[in-house]
Design an enzyme around this catalytic site. Sequence first.
Site, PDB file in Angstrom:
ATOM      1  N   GLU A  60      -6.889   3.957  -5.550  1.00 48.04           N
ATOM      2  CA  GLU A  60      -8.113   4.342  -4.859  1.00 48.04           C
ATOM      3  C   GLU A  60      -8.567   5.671  -5.458  1.00 48.04           C
ATOM      4  OE1 GLU A  60      -9.705   4.794  -0.275  1.00 48.04           O
ATOM      5  OE2 GLU A  60      -7.717   5.556  -0.767  1.00 48.04           O
ATOM      6  N   ASP A  62      -3.083   4.666  -2.413  1.00 47.82           N
ATOM      7  CA  ASP A  62      -4.077   5.314  -1.557  1.00 47.82           C
ATOM      8  C   ASP A  62      -4.457   6.689  -2.124  1.00 47.82           C
ATOM      9  OD1 ASP A  62      -5.480   5.317   1.093  1.00 47.82           O
ATOM     10  OD2 ASP A  62      -4.236   7.089   1.400  1.00 47.82           O
ATOM     11  N   ASP A  71       0.863  -1.176   0.000  1.00 51.42           N
ATOM     12  CA  ASP A  71       0.000   0.000   0.000  1.00 51.42           C
ATOM     13  C   ASP A  71       0.904   1.232   0.000  1.00 51.42           C
ATOM     14  OD1 ASP A  71      -2.284   1.630   0.388  1.00 51.42           O
ATOM     15  OD2 ASP A  71      -3.201   0.088   1.633  1.00 51.42           O
ATOM     16  N   HIS A  99     -10.658  -2.463   4.284  1.00 49.64           N
ATOM     17  CA  HIS A  99     -10.392  -1.882   5.603  1.00 49.64           C
ATOM     18  C   HIS A  99     -11.202  -0.612   5.855  1.00 49.64           C
ATOM     19  CE1 HIS A  99      -7.971   0.414   2.840  1.00 49.64           C
ATOM     20  NE2 HIS A  99      -7.799   1.339   3.768  1.00 49.64           N
ATOM     21  N   ASP A 100     -11.789  -0.033   4.799  1.00 44.44           N
ATOM     22  CA  ASP A 100     -12.616   1.173   4.933  1.00 44.44           C
ATOM     23  C   ASP A 100     -14.107   0.865   4.836  1.00 44.44           C
ATOM     24  OD1 ASP A 100     -10.597   3.046   5.267  1.00 44.44           O
ATOM     25  OD2 ASP A 100     -10.348   3.376   3.123  1.00 44.44           O
TER      26      ASP A 100
END
Length: 554
Positions: A255, A200, A98, A331-332
């Site tokens: 993302e 990200d 990430d 995770h979000d």
Amino acid sequence: MNEEWWKNAVIYQVYPKSFLDTNNDGIGDLKGIDTKLNYLKELGVDALWISPIYLSPQIDNGYDIADYRKIDPMFGNNKDLEQLIKDAHRKNIRIIMDMVANHTSDKSVWFEESCKSKNNYFSDFYIWKDPKSDGSKPNNWGSNFGGSAWTYDDNRKQYYLHYYGKQQPDLNWENPKVRQVIYDVMRYWKAHGVDGWRMDVITSISKNQEFPNNPNPHQLKYVVGNQNNGPRMHEFIHEMNQEVFKPFSMMSVGEAPDSKSKDARLLVEPDREELNMIFTFEHMHVDRKPGDVNGRWAIQPVDVVQLKRTLANWQNTLDGHGWNALYFENHDRARTPSRWGNDKNYRYESATAFATILHGLKGTPFVYQGEEIGMTNPEFELKDYEDIELRTNYDKLVRKEKTISEADFLKAARKISRDNARTPMQWDSSENAGFTKGDPWFKLNPNYKNLNVSRDLNSDKSVFKYYQKLIELRHKENILKDGKFKLLLPDDKSIFIYTRTLGADEWVVVANLSDKLQQVDVLSKYSDYKTIISNYESEKLKILRPYEARILKK
């Protein structure tokens, strides 16, 4: 090596803090991931996306990076990561890291130096602005975590920009030195064997250099908006592609919070050489009241028609122009059986119905840790939640602006809070679910004694085994990779049904996304088709039971 390996792959996301703790300090670690490689191989996944493990003060669970080249001691050390990469590669499992390129931690030496003066090497690594003549903030931009996106620094007598926490200052991508240090970090990890990147909030890296006020229809003090798809975004991402992704054959998935399907084509069209895939947020807003002042906390029941339309739109728009990244959980995102299904009476059926719909689509499926056993939201009290996003939004919306009641905020948190996905992984029914023998960093979901890997693997209704079959189909059947997509019954409020066709082959993917019996007359057209996979033992031709899902083959 197949450069487009990801088109046949299923990728598993590990949230290391909550995966498995081997040194009993209550925090998951890299050795924990290494220990479970056989489990992941058995599931059938091809790659692991590992959430940030770099040195960090952990204000935002590692998405605030202090040192990009150093593994945080809570997870182990750089040698542990090298060992994990070697062990994973031996099992033909790739490793995706990430990368947070939009911002750093305020504890990064880059930021600490930047704060010291306006004329050192790091001065322009971040976005600094003078106060307005009255001393106020440069504009009305709001942080995603509540409050202003600007924080004043006494030393420089200027404001710095942060789209997230004030401890997460945004990098200045207009500065070529910033871009090169990020590319150097990515090359560094490539040299250690990393196979790809999840980028990200990558669509936030380019800022409008005019720094205009955001439109403010609700007359708020600070407005979140104008934070993605900036004027030089494509230029910067293409440069990253040429500097890192292309020369080193590294997979990339970005993302992209505000991207619609037409924006996605510009990001993932192969000839443009930007990203391989992006994560859309559009389909994750189907349980949100549109335009509400409370944003994502203004929840409504899942709109299945909107979910179908959105996913179908992405399938059709990207067909021949790029590749979809497919997900419902990460995770979000909260746990799907709790958020959109029925986790009390039909947990197994809910988990497998949504999985069937997702894995039948064209694109690369992403599975989030615990999703493969149907983990659920924990239904905590507000005091139990840790997440900075939840706490800052509670303070803003409930306490200060009073636009939502505490009861309604809690109801929303139990449905959609990011913390729902961050409870420790449930391995078995022993103390702390086999996650740690220490004091866990975050409260466990109390249902772990009944819902865990060990129990699921031995169950007649094993979510893991269902995922295993879906992943096996993905590997064996070209129709899932190359077949055309067509949505049927677009206006049905409960039934999600579509076809995939490749040459003379046709598959029908169907699920009842409700807890009521549904008659689906169109299924009689496929009465001679063979069932490939189903989450109910026996089938009734035109009747679908609660959360019943099937894939049929001509």
